[in-house]
Design an enzyme around this catalytic site. Structure first.
Site, short mmCIF file in Angstrom:
data_model
loop_
_atom_site.label_atom_id
_atom_site.label_comp_id
_atom_site.label_asym_id
_atom_site.label_seq_id
_atom_site.Cartn_x
_atom_site.Cartn_y
_atom_site.Cartn_z
N ASP A 1 38.92 35.44 42.68
CA ASP A 1 38.87 34.18 43.44
C ASP A 1 39.49 34.32 44.83
O ASP A 1 39.65 33.33 45.54
CB ASP A 1 39.53 33.05 42.67
CG ASP A 1 40.99 33.31 42.32
OD1 ASP A 1 41.40 34.49 42.27
OD2 ASP A 1 41.74 32.34 42.09
N ASP B 1 41.17 39.82 44.66
CA ASP B 1 40.81 39.57 43.28
C ASP B 1 39.61 38.62 43.22
O ASP B 1 39.03 38.28 44.25
CB ASP B 1 42.01 39.05 42.48
CG ASP B 1 42.51 37.69 42.95
OD1 ASP B 1 42.09 37.22 44.02
OD2 ASP B 1 43.32 37.08 42.21
N SER C 1 39.94 33.67 38.01
CA SER C 1 40.63 34.65 38.84
C SER C 1 40.17 36.06 38.53
O SER C 1 39.00 36.39 38.69
CB SER C 1 42.14 34.49 38.66
OG SER C 1 42.86 35.34 39.53
N ASP D 1 42.37 34.78 46.08
CA ASP D 1 43.63 34.20 46.51
C ASP D 1 44.74 35.24 46.59
O ASP D 1 45.81 34.98 47.13
CB ASP D 1 44.05 33.02 45.62
CG ASP D 1 44.30 33.43 44.17
OD1 ASP D 1 43.91 34.54 43.77
OD2 ASP D 1 44.88 32.61 43.43
#
Length: 482
Positions: free
Chosen positions: A260, A258, A109, A262
């Site tokens: 990743d 961010d 992440s 999500d």
């Protein structure tokens, strides 16, 4: 027989996350893959059918090696693997939901470049957390690291599949942006997976028709070393480039994803950040209106750190609101249990029933674009109605004795009722509320699961009260600070 390896520093409450290769290397990834097969995939697989798992990864350099090792662990236990390659975390959730198979996303992440990790899900993107299988995966993986993985007679196979276009088409089916007024939007991908997904969903990169959007890209080059800034928009310094670019280009808004992709953060045309709670209220009201138009009574989930404006506005609009703990696995479980149409967190995770009850920053961004582009006013004016209160943001305090610091706060605010008559709950940490009295304020004090930290969030009806409560609580917490 060697003792199992302790993986508790790597496999935590919500996911797998650690440094590469010190904590997470190919051997550990292989063991986790085999444990995931035994604990989750095989027990819930359909009788007579070959079980499958879909795997994706973000742009971190260690991703391909770890994916390959994880796939080896799965195939050794007789599981077929579908590799979808580079994707966002919500792209992996879409693949798990669309294919109805368990999934694994290799990402850390927003963490720095030396980290990697795995987010695991059951078929249909259902969560795997500490209470839904992750603890058992950790224990079995520790044994596999020590003893090795014993392969079954018939190993699984590995195939590849590109699902980016299907992901983009699915999101566009949920929010129609074709009729909005033209908007200029600056997008800061932070060298993360937003640079892969934004051109596909909001542009023509996946072969879909163009939208009335002029996208100004910022750091779209995929680079897991994050050469420009960390891909963590929750930290204000990581929004500065986006804020400056929005003003420079005269854009209608800015979006920051961010690593990743999500989570999605929003800034208005002036470069001012719009709080995730305001976005939760804005998107929640859109989903509530759609549910009520269909003759259904909507339920919306929010965690206990979101602004009081969220339950205030959503309940006034006819929704039932459910307050929950912080953390995606808890929210997803509550989303499914209550058949909730939408859920939001203060950390800019947004969950949708139509997206398999999973979180997707891209779909939240599309709702913001639809709301802004469906009316003539600027985003600052639109957002103002969803930000009536003043919040401190999350403040971390490193303390020598977490329990003692918490006890001082309880004594001052509860035992002695130093703030007047208050409501107290311990759903997730300590929440003390004076919202039904005057002046209006509440705070939440939560201990970190991994560090000697206390996390404080305060909200009040005006800035003076927020600052007073914030400073009073921090003085109590930090009395023994190192």
């Amino acid at each position: 027989m060697p003792a199992p390896v302790d993986l508790s520093a790597l496999i935590k409450a919500y996911d797998v996350r650690g440094t590469y290769p010190e904590q997470l290397d190919a051997g550990v990834a292989r063991a986790i893959g085999a444990a995931f097969a035994d604990v989750v995939v095989l027990p819930e697989g359909a009788a007579g059918a070959r079980p499958r798992v879909v795997i994706g990864n973000d742009m971190r350099p260690s991703g391909p090696e770890l994916v390959g090792a994880f796939a080896e662990g799965l195939t050794a236990r007789g599981i077929d693997v579908v590799l979808i390659g580079l994707c966002s975390t919500d792209g992996l959730y879409h693949a798990s939901g669309a294919l109805d198979v368990p999934g694994a996303m290799f990402t850390a992440s927003h963490n720095p470049a030396q980290y990697n990790g795995i987010k695991l899900c059951r078929a249909g993107a259902r969560p795997v957390g500490q209470d839904t299988g992750l603890t058992a995966v950790r224990e079995l993986a520790g044994r596999y690291v020590a003893d090795g993985v014993e392969p079954v007679a018939e190993r699984g196979t590995v195939t590849e599949r590109d699902m980016l276009t299907e992901y983009a088409r699915f999101l566009r089916s949920l929010v129609d942006l074709s009729g909005i007024r033209p908007l200029r939007v600056v997008v800061d991908a932070g060298n993360g997976m937003g640079g892969h997904t934004v051109p596909a969903v909001l542009g023509t990169g996946a072969g879909l028709p163009g939208l009335p959007l002029d996208v100004v890209p910022l750091y779209f080059e995929l680079d897991g070393t994050f050469p420009n800034h960390e891909a963590n928009p929750l930290e204000p310094e990581n929004l500065r480039d986006l804020q400056a670019a929005v003003v420079e280009h005269g854009a209608d808004l800015g979006l920051a994803f961010d690593g990743d992709a999500d989570r999605c953060f929003v800034v208005d045309e002036n470069g001012d950040a719009v709080s995730p709670s305001a976005i939760t209220a804005l998107v929640g009201l859109r989903e509530v209106e759609r549910e009520r138009a269909a003759g259904r009574t909507p339920t919306v989930i929010h965690n206990l750190i979101t602004s009081q404006v969220v339950p205030d506005l959503l309940q006034a609009a006819g929704a039932r609101t459910v307050r929950t703990r912080v953390g995606h696995s808890f929210i997803k479980a509550q989303m499914a249990e209550h058949e909730a149409v939408f859920g939001g967190e203060h950390s800019a995770h947004y969950y949708f029933r139509e997206f398999f009850f999973a979180d997707t920053g891209m779909l939240a961004a599309m709702h913001v674009l639809a709301a802004l582009g469906g009316q003539p006013h600027p985003l600052s004016a639109l957002a103002d109605q969803y930000q009536p209160y003043v919040a401190s943001g999350e403040i971390n305090s490193r303390v020598e004795d977490v329990a003692a610091a918490r006890a001082r706060v309880v004594d001052a605010y509860v035992t002695q009722q130093g703030g007047g008559p208050v409501q107290v709950d311990e759903l997730d940490g300590l929440t003390v509320s004076h919202w039904d009295g005057h002046p209006q304020w509440w705070f939440n004090l939560r201990a970190s699961n991994t560090e000697p930290l206390l996390r404080l969030n305060v909200e009040a009806a005006d800035e003076d009260i927020m600052e007073k409560v914030r400073d009073d609580v921090l003085s109590l917490v930090r009395t023994d600070a190192p």
